[in-house]
Design an enzyme around this catalytic site. Structure first.
Site, PDB file in Angstrom:
ATOM      1  N   PHE A   1       0.865  -1.178   0.000  1.00 21.15           N
ATOM      2  CA  PHE A   1       0.000   0.000   0.000  1.00 21.15           C
ATOM      3  C   PHE A   1       0.899   1.225   0.000  1.00 21.15           C
ATOM      4  O   PHE A   1       2.065   1.149   0.405  1.00 21.15           O
ATOM      5  CB  PHE A   1      -0.877  -0.004   1.253  1.00 21.15           C
TER       6      PHE A   1
ATOM      7  N   GLN B   1      -8.073  14.036   4.591  1.00 20.66           N
ATOM      8  CA  GLN B   1      -7.472  13.266   3.506  1.00 20.66           C
ATOM      9  C   GLN B   1      -8.418  13.183   2.318  1.00 20.66           C
ATOM     10  O   GLN B   1      -9.543  12.702   2.436  1.00 20.66           O
ATOM     11  CB  GLN B   1      -7.171  11.849   3.983  1.00 20.66           C
TER      12      GLN B   1
ATOM     13  N   HIS C   1      -8.808  11.264  -0.771  1.00 26.17           N
ATOM     14  CA  HIS C   1      -8.276  10.049  -1.391  1.00 26.17           C
ATOM     15  C   HIS C   1      -8.126  10.329  -2.881  1.00 26.17           C
ATOM     16  O   HIS C   1      -9.029  10.896  -3.500  1.00 26.17           O
ATOM     17  CB  HIS C   1      -9.250   8.890  -1.151  1.00 26.17           C
TER      18      HIS C   1
ATOM     19  N   LEU D   1     -15.402   5.287  -3.351  1.00 31.53           N
ATOM     20  CA  LEU D   1     -13.975   4.963  -3.360  1.00 31.53           C
ATOM     21  C   LEU D   1     -13.563   3.896  -4.370  1.00 31.53           C
ATOM     22  O   LEU D   1     -14.263   2.922  -4.569  1.00 31.53           O
ATOM     23  CB  LEU D   1     -13.562   4.481  -1.967  1.00 31.53           C
TER      24      LEU D   1
ATOM     25  N   GLU E   1      -7.145   1.734  -2.976  1.00 29.66           N
ATOM     26  CA  GLU E   1      -5.724   1.881  -3.279  1.00 29.66           C
ATOM     27  C   GLU E   1      -5.097   0.545  -3.691  1.00 29.66           C
ATOM     28  O   GLU E   1      -4.047   0.507  -4.324  1.00 29.66           O
ATOM     29  CB  GLU E   1      -5.032   2.430  -2.028  1.00 29.66           C
TER      30      GLU E   1
ATOM     31  N   ARG F   1      -1.046   9.359  -0.015  1.00 28.12           N
ATOM     32  CA  ARG F   1      -2.272   9.790  -0.696  1.00 28.12           C
ATOM     33  C   ARG F   1      -2.319  11.279  -1.018  1.00 28.12           C
ATOM     34  O   ARG F   1      -2.820  11.679  -2.068  1.00 28.12           O
ATOM     35  CB  ARG F   1      -3.466   9.444   0.178  1.00 28.12           C
TER      36      ARG F   1
ATOM     37  N   HIS G   1     -12.161  11.777   2.134  1.00 29.32           N
ATOM     38  CA  HIS G   1     -12.130  10.373   2.549  1.00 29.32           C
ATOM     39  C   HIS G   1     -11.973  10.155   4.045  1.00 29.32           C
ATOM     40  O   HIS G   1     -12.604   9.280   4.618  1.00 29.32           O
ATOM     41  CB  HIS G   1     -10.949   9.723   1.816  1.00 29.32           C
TER      42      HIS G   1
ATOM     43  N   ARG H   1      -2.875  10.249   6.873  1.00 27.22           N
ATOM     44  CA  ARG H   1      -2.903   8.838   7.278  1.00 27.22           C
ATOM     45  C   ARG H   1      -2.465   7.940   6.126  1.00 27.22           C
ATOM     46  O   ARG H   1      -2.885   8.135   4.988  1.00 27.22           O
ATOM     47  CB  ARG H   1      -4.328   8.443   7.688  1.00 27.22           C
TER      48      ARG H   1
END
Ligand code: FAD
Length: 633
Positions: free
Chosen positions: A121, A247, A249, A263, A266, A322, A388, A423
């Site tokens: 990730f 955040q 995304h 979403l 990722e 991100r 997000h 994050r």
């Protein structure tokens, strides 16, 4: 009808997502009578939507992984603004929490030799996300619920009552917290289906209410994310930190309009998907910031080699944190190199065989086929940034999860500090388990410390909570506005003026508009009765969204630098003098907030030692590093 049903508990957990359920399990394990309250149906919490996985340095996929590397990645991802103690506890305890989930019955995907599989990730040095296909959150919630049912069965055997020690109140929304002599005494809310009122007398409350995305027009968040826990905490006298950091995304669906914001995990990039602009260019190579130059591949060849030989090649820039990827996509679209629907292309069809895509990304295949009529095994997806996750939340003691208010705890997305300014993917599910457990333990210890001397709810406070909840019905007679209209205005304001790229004049305008929205919120009116009345629910949620939005806008205007989930067009670079500053927000009356600056506690030297001096110099001031050993040698 102002009748209020009353219950007594030792610990009340508000929220039945991963954080709430793990906290409740711990409180029950410590012998506390525990209530779990959720405004959605049990099992429908937002955690269910988590796709990619749960980050934990178990070292299954790469034996070089350990808590220090995970800690380093988390701090780097948060641009060193994280509460380092939380990041330390998280990195150290996440593996235990994942293994524990197995003992509760979770079925994670496996490596060839039978260990829990771990996937790559963004921002994680090694494959680290324990996962169940792309439906990890669902398995987590299923398992935690199953654990609660098994505890209830144990209680039944011992007492003849399934709900003797742990009871779930679902479709129940909490609207007020009560204090007595400065400490928590209970909370108040309503049952959504009947509209009738309920009060819980309890000396300890754990907030686990999740995020705030519904204040924005384009979001991956579910309907529950109206910042209730954030606002309840503020009104009870607790503080919020890091609220300027949201955040966005990088990959949400952009088309069709009805699903805009949903979403795109990722994992698509983690498993080989690449981003291209309308010229067909893999543009992320143009957006590797200086601080990441040594860690990311600079050619497509090296990036592609990394998928099969991660030890000898640098990572593809599609896997930058991100915030970096979201900004890059934003810039490409703004420069006129976007797709017809205002996104960029995310392609996995030319990278993996169809059967591999169907095995690794079944939900994504289903989502695009059903919602956009796109077959991701044959064609690219169109994606763009979506609101997000909120890094900001209740300021808590890292070890126990207690806020500034005695008896009030917070865990999961509604708490702040752990993720700093940004994050990393996968670090939320692990956060829920680590700090959910710690909060359950902290709340239990607090209750024990009271030794039976419990604060009692003040009856006039209880009566005022009833009146506050009924206000939108009273206002109807005076002809107030529909809450949906005001909510749309709030979302538009936040999306357009305090969004992914921010400017001082726009945020000043946002704050003015929020003042106006505050006046309108005070007088929103609802028709009909109290039985499952969405207008009424929204009228009450709106107060929370407004307060949270004020926090975001105020803090974002104050922070004159760009860092993680906060990008200023007028202050485009990261400034070391801001790294050690926290913006702390508290309530000012019913619907306003005030802010003060606070210095971060300096990082413990043994944790600083985990990093190379050259890297620290990119983030810290010379003064901060002056006394540190690495600077001398
Ligand atoms: P939630 O799971 O949202 O639970 C909140 C609970 O509080 C709910 O039960 C709700 O009903 C209740 N509640 C709220 N307000 C009230 C109120 N006033 N009264 C009573 N109850 C209330 N993170 C990862 O680590 N890995 C991933 O792969 C990942 N994928 C994601 C995919 C998507 C699509 C999204 C949107 C997020 C993803 N995240 C992921 C982030 C992660 O899912 C969330 O941050 C996390 O689940 C939050 O958990 P929580 O326990 O804090 O809150």
């Amino acid at each position: 009808d102002k009748t209020v049903e009353v219950h007594d508990y030792d610990v009340v957990v508000i929220g039945a997502g991963g954080a709430g359920l793990r906290a409740a399990i711990e409180a029950r394990a410590q012998g506390k009578r525990t209530a779990i309250i959720s405004k959605s149906l049990f099992g429908k919490a937002h955690t269910v939507m988590a796709e990619g996985g749960c980050a934990a340095a178990m070292g299954n996929a790469n034996p070089n992984d350990n808590w220090r590397v995970h800690f380093g990645d988390t701090m780097r991802g948060g641009k060193f603004l994280n509460n380092w103690r939380m990041a330390e506890l998280h990195a150290k305890e996440a593996p235990q929490r994942v293994w524990e989930m197995e003992t509760y019955g979770a079925l994670f995907d496996r490596t060839k030799d039978g260990k829990i599989s771990q996937r790559n990730f963004g921002g994680h040095t090694y494959p680290r996300l324990a996962h169940v296909g792309d439906r990890t959150g669902l398995e987590l919630i299923r398992t935690l619920q199953q654990k609660i049912v098994s505890l209830q069965q144990e209680d039944f055997k011992a007492t003849g009552d399934y709900e003797a020690n742990i009871r779930v109140f679902h479709e129940t929304t909490i609207t007020d917290l009560f204090k007595a002599d400065g400490a928590i005494a209970g909370c108040f809310g309503y049952f959504r289906s009947t509209g009738t009122f309920v009060r819980f007398n309890a000396p300890a409350i754990v907030l686990a209410t999740g995020g705030v995305g519904k204040s924005y027009s384009v979001t991956s968040n579910s309907w529950e994310y109206t910042g209730d826990g954030h606002a309840l905490a503020l009104r009870a006298g607790a503080t919020l930190i890091n609220m300027e950091f949201l955040q966005f995304h990088p990959t949400g669906m952009v088309w069709p309009p009805s699903v805009k914001g949903i979403l795109v995990t990722e994992s698509v990039r983690g498993d080989g998907g690449v981003l291209r602009n309308s010229d067909g260019k893999r543009f992320m190579f143009d957006y590797i910031a200086d601080v990441f130059k040594d860690l990311y591949a600079t050619t497509e060849e090296e990036a592609d080699r990394w998928y099969t030989d991660a030890d000898n090649n640098r990572r593809p820039p599609e896997l930058l944190p991100r915030d970096e990827v979201a900004r890059a996509i934003n810039s490409e679209v703004k420069a006129g190199r976007g797709t017809p629907h205002g996104g960029v292309y995310l392609d996995v069809s030319t990278r993996l065989k169809p059967e591999e895509i169907l095995k690794r990304l079944p939900s994504m295949h289903h989502q695009f086929k059903e919602l956009a009529d796109v077959d991701i095994t044959k064609e690219p997806m169109e994606v763009g940034p979506t609101c997000h996750y909120v890094m900001g939340g209740v300021e808590v003691d890292p070890d126990t999860g207690m806020s500034r208010v005695p008896g009030l705890f917070a865990a999961g997305e509604c708490s702040g500090g752990m993720h700093g300014s940004n994050r990393l993917g996968g670090n939320s599910l692990s956060d829920l388990l680590v700090f959910g457990r710690r909060c359950g333990a902290g709340a239990s210890e607090y209750v024990d410390g009271l030794a039976g001397r419990r604060p009692a709810v003040v009856e006039t406070d209880a009566a005022a909570a009833v009146d506050r909840a009924l206000l939108p019905f009273t206002t109807a007679a005076e002809g107030g506005e529909n809450p949906f209209v005001v909510h749309l205005e709030l979302q538009k304001t936040m999306h357009e003026l305090v969004g992914i790229i921010r400017k001082a004049d726009e945020m000043e305008m946002a704050l003015k508009k929020l003042e106006d929205i505050a006046t309108r919120t005070r007088t929103v009116a609802v028709q009909g009765d109290r039985k499952f009345n969405p207008n009424w629910h929204l009228a009450l949620d709106l107060r929370n969204m407004l307060l949270v939005s004020m926090c975001v806008a105020k803090a974002a205007l104050e922070r004159q630098e760009s860092r993680g989930g906060h990008t200023r067009d007028d202050f485009p670079v990261m400034d070391a003098d801001w790294r050690h500053v926290l913006l702390v927000l508290s309530a000012l009356g019913e619907d306003n907030v005030e802010m003060v600056r606070k210095e971060q506690i300096p990082m413990r030297p043994d944790l600083l030692d985990i990093f190379e001096m050259d890297e620290l110099k990119k983030y810290f001031t010379g003064e901060e590093l002056g006394g540190h050993r690495a600077d001398q040698g």
